[in-house]
Write a protein that holds these residues in place. Sequence first.
Motif, mmCIF file in Angstrom:
data_model
loop_
_atom_site.group_PDB
_atom_site.id
_atom_site.type_symbol
_atom_site.label_atom_id
_atom_site.label_comp_id
_atom_site.label_asym_id
_atom_site.label_seq_id
_atom_site.Cartn_x
_atom_site.Cartn_y
_atom_site.Cartn_z
ATOM 1 N N THR A 73 0.794 -1.227 0.000
ATOM 2 C CA THR A 73 0.000 0.000 0.000
ATOM 3 C C THR A 73 0.826 1.277 0.000
ATOM 4 O OG1 THR A 73 -0.183 -0.038 2.407
ATOM 5 C CG2 THR A 73 -1.958 -1.081 1.154
ATOM 6 N N ASP A 74 2.086 1.242 0.413
ATOM 7 C CA ASP A 74 2.871 2.468 0.544
ATOM 8 C C ASP A 74 3.789 2.671 -0.650
ATOM 9 O OD1 ASP A 74 3.906 4.795 1.506
ATOM 10 O OD2 ASP A 74 5.176 3.857 3.029
ATOM 11 N N VAL A 75 3.203 3.078 -1.755
ATOM 12 C CA VAL A 75 3.976 3.331 -2.974
ATOM 13 C C VAL A 75 4.857 4.566 -2.806
ATOM 14 C CG1 VAL A 75 3.778 3.865 -5.438
ATOM 15 C CG2 VAL A 75 2.237 2.236 -4.393
ATOM 16 N N SER A 76 4.471 5.489 -1.930
ATOM 17 C CA SER A 76 5.243 6.713 -1.753
ATOM 18 C C SER A 76 6.632 6.434 -1.181
ATOM 19 C CB SER A 76 4.489 7.687 -0.843
ATOM 20 O OG SER A 76 4.383 7.148 0.464
ATOM 21 N N ALA A 77 6.855 5.279 -0.597
ATOM 22 C CA ALA A 77 8.166 4.933 -0.054
ATOM 23 C C ALA A 77 9.155 4.560 -1.158
ATOM 24 C CB ALA A 77 8.044 3.789 0.945
ATOM 25 N N ILE A 78 8.676 4.381 -2.369
ATOM 26 C CA ILE A 78 9.537 4.018 -3.497
ATOM 27 C C ILE A 78 9.843 5.297 -4.279
ATOM 28 C CG2 ILE A 78 9.727 2.605 -5.576
ATOM 29 C CD1 ILE A 78 7.552 0.791 -4.290
ATOM 30 N N PRO A 79 11.075 5.765 -4.232
ATOM 31 C CA PRO A 79 11.390 7.061 -4.848
ATOM 32 C C PRO A 79 10.985 7.184 -6.314
ATOM 33 C CG PRO A 79 13.232 6.300 -3.535
ATOM 34 C CD PRO A 79 12.228 5.167 -3.585
ATOM 35 N N ILE A 80 11.192 6.151 -7.111
ATOM 36 C CA ILE A 80 10.915 6.261 -8.542
ATOM 37 C C ILE A 80 9.421 6.402 -8.836
ATOM 38 C CG2 ILE A 80 10.734 3.826 -9.166
ATOM 39 C CD1 ILE A 80 12.684 4.616 -11.521
ATOM 40 N N ALA A 81 8.581 6.118 -7.853
ATOM 41 C CA ALA A 81 7.138 6.281 -8.028
ATOM 42 C C ALA A 81 6.737 7.749 -7.918
ATOM 43 C CB ALA A 81 6.378 5.455 -6.995
ATOM 44 N N ASN A 82 7.664 8.607 -7.528
ATOM 45 C CA ASN A 82 7.387 10.023 -7.355
ATOM 46 C C ASN A 82 7.865 10.796 -8.581
ATOM 47 O OD1 ASN A 82 8.133 12.828 -6.572
ATOM 48 N ND2 ASN A 82 7.234 12.187 -4.626
ATOM 49 N N GLN A 83 6.980 11.589 -9.151
ATOM 50 C CA GLN A 83 7.305 12.318 -10.373
ATOM 51 C C GLN A 83 8.474 13.282 -10.173
ATOM 52 O OE1 GLN A 83 4.475 15.245 -11.923
ATOM 53 N NE2 GLN A 83 4.798 14.391 -13.963
ATOM 54 N N ALA A 84 8.516 13.968 -9.027
ATOM 55 C CA ALA A 84 9.609 14.908 -8.774
ATOM 56 C C ALA A 84 10.961 14.190 -8.760
ATOM 57 C CB ALA A 84 9.382 15.639 -7.453
ATOM 58 N N LEU A 87 11.893 13.315 -12.400
ATOM 59 C CA LEU A 87 12.338 14.503 -13.132
ATOM 60 C C LEU A 87 13.726 14.946 -12.690
ATOM 61 C CD1 LEU A 87 8.995 16.493 -13.264
ATOM 62 C CD2 LEU A 87 10.228 15.519 -15.203
ATOM 63 N N ASN A 88 13.986 14.850 -11.392
ATOM 64 C CA ASN A 88 15.304 15.211 -10.882
ATOM 65 C C ASN A 88 16.378 14.293 -11.476
ATOM 66 O OD1 ASN A 88 17.328 16.362 -9.413
ATOM 67 N ND2 ASN A 88 16.478 15.881 -7.412
ATOM 68 N N GLN A 89 16.088 13.006 -11.546
ATOM 69 C CA GLN A 89 17.038 12.060 -12.137
ATOM 70 C C GLN A 89 17.243 12.353 -13.623
ATOM 71 O OE1 GLN A 89 18.901 9.767 -10.504
ATOM 72 N NE2 GLN A 89 18.008 10.663 -8.667
ATOM 73 N N LEU A 90 16.156 12.651 -14.335
ATOM 74 C CA LEU A 90 16.275 12.990 -15.753
ATOM 75 C C LEU A 90 17.112 14.261 -15.942
ATOM 76 C CD1 LEU A 90 12.651 12.187 -16.977
ATOM 77 C CD2 LEU A 90 14.753 11.009 -17.659
ATOM 78 N N GLN A 91 16.940 15.231 -15.049
ATOM 79 C CA GLN A 91 17.729 16.465 -15.116
ATOM 80 C C GLN A 91 19.217 16.150 -14.970
ATOM 81 O OE1 GLN A 91 17.137 19.718 -15.750
ATOM 82 N NE2 GLN A 91 19.326 20.075 -15.477
ATOM 83 N N ARG A 92 19.552 15.316 -13.995
ATOM 84 C CA ARG A 92 20.963 14.945 -13.785
ATOM 85 C C ARG A 92 21.528 14.218 -15.000
ATOM 86 N NH1 ARG A 92 20.018 12.629 -7.804
ATOM 87 N NH2 ARG A 92 19.849 14.626 -6.740
ATOM 88 N N MET A 93 20.751 13.276 -15.540
ATOM 89 C CA MET A 93 21.226 12.526 -16.700
ATOM 90 C C MET A 93 21.391 13.445 -17.909
ATOM 91 S SD MET A 93 19.361 8.810 -16.477
ATOM 92 C CE MET A 93 17.709 9.369 -16.139
ATOM 93 N N ALA A 94 20.471 14.391 -18.098
ATOM 94 C CA ALA A 94 20.571 15.322 -19.220
ATOM 95 C C ALA A 94 21.802 16.214 -19.068
ATOM 96 C CB ALA A 94 19.302 16.164 -19.330
ATOM 97 N N ALA A 95 22.066 16.686 -17.850
ATOM 98 C CA ALA A 95 23.249 17.512 -17.610
ATOM 99 C C ALA A 95 24.525 16.723 -17.903
ATOM 100 C CB ALA A 95 23.247 18.030 -16.178
ATOM 101 N N ASP A 96 24.558 15.467 -17.478
ATOM 102 C CA ASP A 96 25.729 14.619 -17.757
ATOM 103 C C ASP A 96 25.904 14.396 -19.264
ATOM 104 O OD1 ASP A 96 26.212 14.435 -15.048
ATOM 105 O OD2 ASP A 96 25.382 12.404 -14.841
ATOM 106 N N ALA A 97 24.792 14.175 -19.964
ATOM 107 C CA ALA A 97 24.862 13.962 -21.411
ATOM 108 C C ALA A 97 25.376 15.212 -22.121
ATOM 109 C CB ALA A 97 23.489 13.566 -21.951
#
Length: 171
Positions: A73-84, A87-97
């Motif tokens: 029931t606690d999906v919020s405990a899984i970081p990747i389930a959170n849109q923010a 997006l933060n991970q995508l930002q880091r990957m884009a900056a690295d690219a």
Amino acid sequence: MADFSNEQKRFIVVALAQFRQPAEVVALFREEFEDDAGINVRRVIGYDPTRPSYNSGPEWIELFEATRAAYVTDVSAIPIANQAFRLNQLQRMAADAIKAGNRGQAAALMKQAAEEIGGAYTNERNVKVEQTKGGFRDLQPEERRQAIGDMIREAMGKDAAQNAPSSGATQ
């Protein structure tokens, strides 16, 4: 074969409740505890109350069920389930690219971030239904079937008209 301590038993039960496979639990156990205490897949399965070979007593069933219920029931405990987080991970990957000069990958990551914001990765759908009589609830079952059929025919007609070849073609 040594008996497990209560801490080790708890570790096994919690890992199984989180849908870990017995072989994975064995590997995690060996990483967590210096003394492997003779752990193997067969012994781990003995702590899984969903299996017929469960033989560890009622006290571990309660922990298993509570952990499983919280985990499911606690999906919020899984970081990747959170849109923010995504997006933060995508930002880091884009900056690295960009730093690496990989503009193609950076563009793909930016596109993925835009799709994430636009709801492309969710089950949300925007459906507009127009009905002049005040909605489908006011209609009788046969009228509902007729209205839905009309909507489908209208949609199919639009698709057919858009995809039809031009009439100026010669054979």
